[in-house]
Design a protein around this motif. Structure first.
Motif, PDB file in Angstrom:
ATOM      1  N   ARG A   1     -42.539  10.024  -5.370  1.00 16.79           N
ATOM      2  CA  ARG A   1     -41.714   9.977  -6.566  1.00 16.79           C
ATOM      3  C   ARG A   1     -41.893   8.627  -7.239  1.00 16.79           C
ATOM      4  NH1 ARG A   1     -37.945   9.596  -2.281  1.00 16.79           N
ATOM      5  NH2 ARG A   1     -37.063   7.507  -2.083  1.00 16.79           N
ATOM      6  N   VAL A   2     -41.420   8.554  -8.462  1.00 19.75           N
ATOM      7  CA  VAL A   2     -41.451   7.313  -9.218  1.00 19.75           C
ATOM      8  C   VAL A   2     -40.204   6.509  -8.891  1.00 19.75           C
ATOM      9  CG1 VAL A   2     -41.556   6.305 -11.529  1.00 19.75           C
ATOM     10  CG2 VAL A   2     -42.741   8.449 -11.040  1.00 19.75           C
ATOM     11  N   GLY A   3     -40.356   5.226  -8.688  1.00 17.23           N
ATOM     12  CA  GLY A   3     -39.239   4.386  -8.319  1.00 17.23           C
ATOM     13  C   GLY A   3     -38.181   4.311  -9.403  1.00 17.23           C
ATOM     14  N   SER A   4     -36.927   4.185  -8.991  1.00 14.88           N
ATOM     15  CA  SER A   4     -35.807   4.090  -9.917  1.00 14.88           C
ATOM     16  C   SER A   4     -34.726   3.239  -9.271  1.00 14.88           C
ATOM     17  CB  SER A   4     -35.263   5.480 -10.266  1.00 14.88           C
ATOM     18  OG  SER A   4     -34.703   6.092  -9.117  1.00 14.88           O
ATOM     19  N   ASP A   5     -33.635   3.056 -10.017  1.00 13.87           N
ATOM     20  CA  ASP A   5     -32.521   2.274  -9.502  1.00 13.87           C
ATOM     21  C   ASP A   5     -31.781   2.983  -8.384  1.00 13.87           C
ATOM     22  OD1 ASP A   5     -33.105   0.339 -11.338  1.00 13.87           O
ATOM     23  OD2 ASP A   5     -31.662   1.064 -12.840  1.00 13.87           O
ATOM     24  N   GLU A   6     -31.981   4.299  -8.242  1.00 14.60           N
ATOM     25  CA  GLU A   6     -31.307   5.062  -7.211  1.00 14.60           C
ATOM     26  C   GLU A   6     -32.031   5.012  -5.871  1.00 14.60           C
ATOM     27  OE1 GLU A   6     -28.431   6.472  -7.391  1.00 14.60           O
ATOM     28  OE2 GLU A   6     -28.108   5.940  -9.481  1.00 14.60           O
ATOM     29  N   ASP A   7     -33.213   4.414  -5.830  1.00 12.68           N
ATOM     30  CA  ASP A   7     -33.941   4.323  -4.571  1.00 12.68           C
ATOM     31  C   ASP A   7     -33.173   3.447  -3.582  1.00 12.68           C
ATOM     32  OD1 ASP A   7     -35.956   5.914  -5.461  1.00 12.68           O
ATOM     33  OD2 ASP A   7     -37.298   4.276  -6.023  1.00 12.68           O
ATOM     34  N   PRO A   8     -33.223   3.780  -2.290  1.00 10.87           N
ATOM     35  CA  PRO A   8     -32.509   2.968  -1.305  1.00 10.87           C
ATOM     36  C   PRO A   8     -33.092   1.568  -1.213  1.00 10.87           C
ATOM     37  CG  PRO A   8     -33.929   4.566  -0.223  1.00 10.87           C
ATOM     38  CD  PRO A   8     -33.940   4.906  -1.687  1.00 10.87           C
ATOM     39  N   LYS A   9     -32.213   0.608  -0.994  1.00 14.42           N
ATOM     40  CA  LYS A   9     -32.614  -0.787  -0.867  1.00 14.42           C
ATOM     41  C   LYS A   9     -32.613  -1.165   0.611  1.00 14.42           C
ATOM     42  CE  LYS A   9     -32.636  -1.211  -5.378  1.00 14.42           C
ATOM     43  NZ  LYS A   9     -32.125   0.140  -5.724  1.00 14.42           N
ATOM     44  N   ALA A  10     -33.768  -1.577   1.106  1.00 14.99           N
ATOM     45  CA  ALA A  10     -33.881  -1.977   2.506  1.00 14.99           C
ATOM     46  C   ALA A  10     -33.284  -3.373   2.685  1.00 14.99           C
ATOM     47  CB  ALA A  10     -35.343  -1.962   2.944  1.00 14.99           C
ATOM     48  N   VAL A  11     -32.439  -3.519   3.686  1.00 15.79           N
ATOM     49  CA  VAL A  11     -31.814  -4.795   4.022  1.00 15.79           C
ATOM     50  C   VAL A  11     -32.364  -5.217   5.374  1.00 15.79           C
ATOM     51  CG1 VAL A  11     -29.653  -6.009   4.432  1.00 15.79           C
ATOM     52  CG2 VAL A  11     -29.748  -4.171   2.743  1.00 15.79           C
ATOM     53  N   SER A  12     -33.074  -6.309   5.408  1.00 16.84           N
ATOM     54  CA  SER A  12     -33.763  -6.736   6.620  1.00 16.84           C
ATOM     55  C   SER A  12     -33.384  -8.172   6.949  1.00 16.84           C
ATOM     56  CB  SER A  12     -35.286  -6.615   6.447  1.00 16.84           C
ATOM     57  OG  SER A  12     -35.954  -7.026   7.611  1.00 16.84           O
ATOM     58  N   MET A  13     -33.272  -8.452   8.245  1.00 22.99           N
ATOM     59  CA  MET A  13     -32.920  -9.786   8.682  1.00 22.99           C
ATOM     60  C   MET A  13     -34.092 -10.751   8.572  1.00 22.99           C
ATOM     61  SD  MET A  13     -30.453 -11.570   9.532  1.00 22.99           S
ATOM     62  CE  MET A  13     -29.105 -11.599  10.676  1.00 22.99           C
ATOM     63  N   ASP A  14     -35.320 -10.249   8.665  1.00 24.01           N
ATOM     64  CA  ASP A  14     -36.459 -11.148   8.566  1.00 24.01           C
ATOM     65  C   ASP A  14     -36.659 -11.679   7.152  1.00 24.01           C
ATOM     66  OD1 ASP A  14     -37.211  -8.813   7.402  1.00 24.01           O
ATOM     67  OD2 ASP A  14     -39.032  -8.520   8.571  1.00 24.01           O
ATOM     68  N   LYS A  15     -35.943 -11.106   6.167  1.00 17.17           N
ATOM     69  CA  LYS A  15     -36.007 -11.614   4.798  1.00 17.17           C
ATOM     70  C   LYS A  15     -34.805 -12.475   4.436  1.00 17.17           C
ATOM     71  CE  LYS A  15     -38.580  -7.552   3.225  1.00 17.17           C
ATOM     72  NZ  LYS A  15     -38.601  -6.398   2.281  1.00 17.17           N
TER      73      LYS A  15
ATOM     74  N   ARG B   1     -27.536 -18.399   5.177  1.00 20.39           N
ATOM     75  CA  ARG B   1     -26.388 -17.761   5.817  1.00 20.39           C
ATOM     76  C   ARG B   1     -25.796 -16.661   4.943  1.00 20.39           C
ATOM     77  NH1 ARG B   1     -23.272 -19.134  10.105  1.00 20.39           N
ATOM     78  NH2 ARG B   1     -21.127 -18.331  10.167  1.00 20.39           N
ATOM     79  N   GLU B   2     -25.857 -16.831   3.638  1.00 22.86           N
ATOM     80  CA  GLU B   2     -25.343 -15.797   2.747  1.00 22.86           C
ATOM     81  C   GLU B   2     -26.149 -14.509   2.887  1.00 22.86           C
ATOM     82  OE1 GLU B   2     -24.405 -15.119  -2.019  1.00 22.86           O
ATOM     83  OE2 GLU B   2     -25.163 -17.046  -1.277  1.00 22.86           O
ATOM     84  N   ASP B   3     -27.459 -14.614   2.989  1.00 25.90           N
ATOM     85  CA  ASP B   3     -28.281 -13.431   3.200  1.00 25.90           C
ATOM     86  C   ASP B   3     -28.003 -12.798   4.557  1.00 25.90           C
ATOM     87  OD1 ASP B   3     -29.389 -13.927   0.749  1.00 25.90           O
ATOM     88  OD2 ASP B   3     -31.181 -14.908   1.536  1.00 25.90           O
ATOM     89  N   GLN B   4     -27.758 -13.611   5.567  1.00 24.78           N
ATOM     90  CA  GLN B   4     -27.432 -13.075   6.879  1.00 24.78           C
ATOM     91  C   GLN B   4     -26.106 -12.314   6.852  1.00 24.78           C
ATOM     92  OE1 GLN B   4     -27.472 -16.480   9.458  1.00 24.78           O
ATOM     93  NE2 GLN B   4     -29.722 -16.613   9.525  1.00 24.78           N
ATOM     94  N   ASN B   5     -25.127 -12.864   6.143  1.00 31.01           N
ATOM     95  CA  ASN B   5     -23.846 -12.159   6.011  1.00 31.01           C
ATOM     96  C   ASN B   5     -24.017 -10.825   5.284  1.00 31.01           C
ATOM     97  OD1 ASN B   5     -22.511 -14.275   7.286  1.00 31.01           O
ATOM     98  ND2 ASN B   5     -21.983 -15.293   5.358  1.00 31.01           N
ATOM     99  N   PHE B   6     -24.928 -10.784   4.321  1.00 30.11           N
ATOM    100  CA  PHE B   6     -25.188  -9.537   3.599  1.00 30.11           C
ATOM    101  C   PHE B   6     -25.778  -8.483   4.529  1.00 30.11           C
ATOM    102  CE2 PHE B   6     -27.808  -6.781   0.902  1.00 30.11           C
ATOM    103  CZ  PHE B   6     -26.859  -6.368  -0.009  1.00 30.11           C
ATOM    104  N   VAL B   7     -26.655  -8.893   5.435  1.00 28.85           N
ATOM    105  CA  VAL B   7     -27.237  -7.961   6.405  1.00 28.85           C
ATOM    106  C   VAL B   7     -26.157  -7.451   7.356  1.00 28.85           C
ATOM    107  CG1 VAL B   7     -28.897  -7.734   8.288  1.00 28.85           C
ATOM    108  CG2 VAL B   7     -29.508  -9.031   6.239  1.00 28.85           C
ATOM    109  N   ILE B   8     -25.283  -8.335   7.798  1.00 31.77           N
ATOM    110  CA  ILE B   8     -24.218  -7.941   8.720  1.00 31.77           C
ATOM    111  C   ILE B   8     -23.254  -6.970   8.043  1.00 31.77           C
ATOM    112  CG2 ILE B   8     -22.231  -8.808  10.007  1.00 31.77           C
ATOM    113  CD1 ILE B   8     -23.846 -11.347  10.554  1.00 31.77           C
TER     114      ILE B   8
END
Length: 254
Positions: A21-35, A39-46
């Protein structure tokens, strides 16, 4: 004696191929700890992990020790997800209030990010829960090749294939299709219910006084007109009329 996982076929052939399919805003967003860079990004993953497993985690449901271990790199995201599924909060608020079938469906949806392949997969995973318990089912799902291919070790599971190419509206979120409490316990707990915490208000007495212009005030006068006498009785008598018997049939030859 532990039974092996029963074989179950995919619900359709589309389940065997990758979505295109063609990408859109409804596509799931992967949340990864390696990215996560700070600390703010880590809290977002948690927060994403809590939201995926519990949908909403109160302060008492959080495990600060696990969060600290995840931030320090002592455990990865997959182990953090495993600990949440085996926590007392999960057992108390979901496992103890549902059947093995619903628990199996919930684990597949939350951990593998897809709906179950029909009743056959529910029976297969419920047999694992029956013989190995929740821990055995969680370990089997997290150690499966499907989970590792989809999310690996550092990505929080998410709802895959949220967008359906043949429809404008995608798949319904799992928290709506599979609520935490089934119908039996929703009836006991009185769900759904409306809780109003505001102050009730009523119209003042002067607002309830009629000032003219209301159709109800003219209805008695309208009924006295010669052309409309007996309208109320005729309308009441027509409620039991068999209208289908009054419709003429259209013959095939016409």
């Amino acid at each position: 004696m532990a039974l092996p996982l029963l074989k179950y076929p995919p619900t359709s052939q589309n389940s065997r191929v990758a979505p295109f399919r063609v990408g859109s805003d409804e596509d799931p967003k992967a949340v990864s700890m390696d990215k996560a860079m700070d600390r703010e990004d880590q809290n977002f993953v948690i927060e994403a992990a809590y939201r995926q497993i519990f949908f909403h985690a109160f302060k008492v449901d959080r495990d600060r020790t696990l969060e600290s271990q995840l931030r320090d790199g002592q455990i990865n995201v997959r182990e953090f997800i495993r600990a949440l599924c085996l926590s007392d909060t999960f057992n108390r608020s979901f496992y103890n209030l549902n059947s093995n079938y619903r628990v199996a469906r919930h684990l597949v949806e939350k951990l593998l990010g897809r709906p179950v392949h029909g009743k056959a997969e529910e029976i297969a995973w419920s047999a694992v829960i029956m013989t190995k318990g929740v821990r055995g089912a969680v370990d089997a799902i997290l150690d499966s090749q499907e989970y590792l291919d989809a999310f690996g070790y550092d990505t929080v599971p998410y709802h895959r294939n949220r967008v359906v190419g043949s429809r404008e509206v995608g798949e319904t979120p799992f928290n709506i299709t599979s609520p935490r409490y089934e119908s039996y316990y929703r009836g006991i707990l009185g769900f759904p219910q409306i809780v109003y915490t505001g102050k009730s208000r009523s119209f003042p007495e002067r607002a309830q006084q009629r000032r003219g212009g209301f159709p109800q005030d003219y209805l008695p006068w309208v009924r006295t007109l010669p052309a409309l006498r007996g309208v109320g009785s005729a309308a009441a008598g027509n409620t039991g009329m068999d209208y289908l018997s009054k419709v003429p049939y259209r013959s095939i030859g016409r």
